[in-house]
Design an enzyme around this catalytic site. Structure first.
Site, PDB file in Angstrom:
ATOM      1  N   GLY A  49      17.274 -31.895  31.332  1.00 50.35           N
ATOM      2  CA  GLY A  49      18.245 -32.438  32.816  1.00 50.35           C
ATOM      3  C   GLY A  49      18.615 -33.458  33.004  1.00 50.35           C
ATOM      4  N   GLU A  50      18.210 -34.162  33.878  1.00 46.36           N
ATOM      5  CA  GLU A  50      19.387 -35.942  34.233  1.00 46.36           C
ATOM      6  C   GLU A  50      20.915 -35.409  33.765  1.00 46.36           C
ATOM      7  OE1 GLU A  50      17.921 -38.674  30.780  1.00 46.36           O
ATOM      8  OE2 GLU A  50      16.023 -38.334  30.964  1.00 46.36           O
ATOM      9  N   GLY A  51      21.395 -34.027  33.159  1.00 50.37           N
ATOM     10  CA  GLY A  51      22.988 -34.759  33.444  1.00 50.37           C
ATOM     11  C   GLY A  51      22.908 -34.518  31.574  1.00 50.37           C
TER      12      GLY A  51
END
Length: 353
Positions: free
Chosen positions: A298-300
């Site tokens: 995640g997190e981008g």
């Protein structure tokens, strides 16, 4: 898009030989309304919020990690910070509803409430709060575009958010819960079975209406999921491409697509997450991932990596020479009446040896 495709077909290469890069360049031309789209400023928007369902033991990490990671983001120490720097992108961190205010310098404060309710026992939030999350995401998209962003990417942080994303995905897709629930932070088999039961209970208790995406968000979603859905809508409204990251962002993309189907062509699927529900999401959206790297952070992070491919697509379209401009001979045409040559045309070189 037709003008972009015409140019791609005249570049010094066999037609279609750059595969997905060519399709991506054509798509970007349509999104931006320019036959020669160019990327300038780019931003990864990481939205953070806590989830009451973490109390059910569905994560391998305690809830205070959300606030700790928010501080890590603004200090530049997280994986997304490293990958965004490599991609030449800024990271904007938005507090949508972290349980304990971080008071960290550099965080955009848009707190709607101190985390969601426990979806295994009741709704995540009120409908009004769900609408506020969506509208906040639209506002952040407009803010980043006003700062010059020509490409946006979705990022997320929130302990327990894969549980909420699983509930959203199951509610909208109608798939069995076990088919969309994954290990999230790396939970073992016993806790995975618990997570499946928690999501099933959340759907039973709240009965989200799959025909009403705001209802789904309010009953089993998350504040950062709503914010990311709004970010996608805001980007689409401004004709700015948005790279959708992994499973959490995929849940947001499903909500955005149900709210405004015309937003889907503006979404670019950055990668295929290891979370099993992500493939379900992408099938529903009709999107093909650019990368398959077995990622699930995640997190981008996947979106930041895909930025390199987006830029490559625009550079190929704009900077490669055409056959005419380079003085390179085009493909051979079979002689008139040469049936054998015509039948074998697919193997004929399109550029001279």
């Amino acid at each position: 898009m037709r003008r972009a495709r015409d140019r791609l077909d005249r570049l010094t290469k066999p037609q279609g030989s750059l595969g997905v890069l060519e399709d991506l360049a054509e798509r970007l031309a349509g999104i931006t309304g320019s036959p020669l789209p160019r990327l300038g400023d780019r931003a990864v928007v990481v939205m953070a919020a806590d989830h009451g369902v973490a109390a059910e033991g569905v994560s391998a990490y305690p809830q205070e990690v959300t606030a700790q990671m928010v501080r890590n983001f603004v200090q530049g120490g997280a994986a997304i910070c490293v990958l965004a720097r490599q991609a030449g992108a800024r990271v904007t961190v938005v507090d949508m509803g972290v349980r304990e205010p971080t008071a960290a310098h550099g965080v955009v404060e848009r707190r709607i409430r101190a985390g969601t309710g426990n979806i295994a026992r009741g709704p995540a939030m009120t409908r009004e709060e769900a609408v506020a999350a969506l509208e906040t995401g639209i506002e952040i998209a407009r803010m980043e575009i006003a700062r010059g962003a020509t490409l946006l990417a979705t990022g997320d942080m929130g302990i327990g958010n894969t549980t909420a994303a699983s509930a959203v995905t199951a509610a909208i897709s109608g798939q069995p819960v076990a088919a969309v629930v994954g290990r999230g932070t790396g939970i073992p088999d016993g806790r995975l079975a618990l997570k499946v039961r928690v999501v099933e209970e959340a759907l039973r208790v709240n009965r989200p209406d799959p025909g009403d995406p705001v209802d789904v968000l309010a009953k089993v979603g998350g504040l950062e999921i709503g914010g990311l859905a709004g970010l996608i809508l805001g980007a689409a409204a401004a004709r700015v491409p948005v790279l959708v990251d992994g499973f959490i962002a995929g849940a947001a993309a499903l909500l955005a697509a149900r709210l405004a189907p015309a937003a889907v062509p503006y979404m670019l699927a950055s990668h295929l997450s290891e979370e099993p529900g992500h493939a379900v999401q992408l099938r529903l959206l009709g999107l093909e991932p650019l990368l398959r790297l077995r990622m699930r952070l995640g997190e981008g992070t996947g979106a930041a990596l895909a930025m390199h491919l987006v830029e490559a697509a625009t550079r190929v379209l704009a900077e490669m020479a055409t056959f005419e401009s380079a003085g390179v001979s085009t493909r051979l045409e079979p002689p008139a009446g040469d049936r054998t040559a015509g039948e074998g045309a697919s193997s004929t070189p399109r550029t001279p040896s």
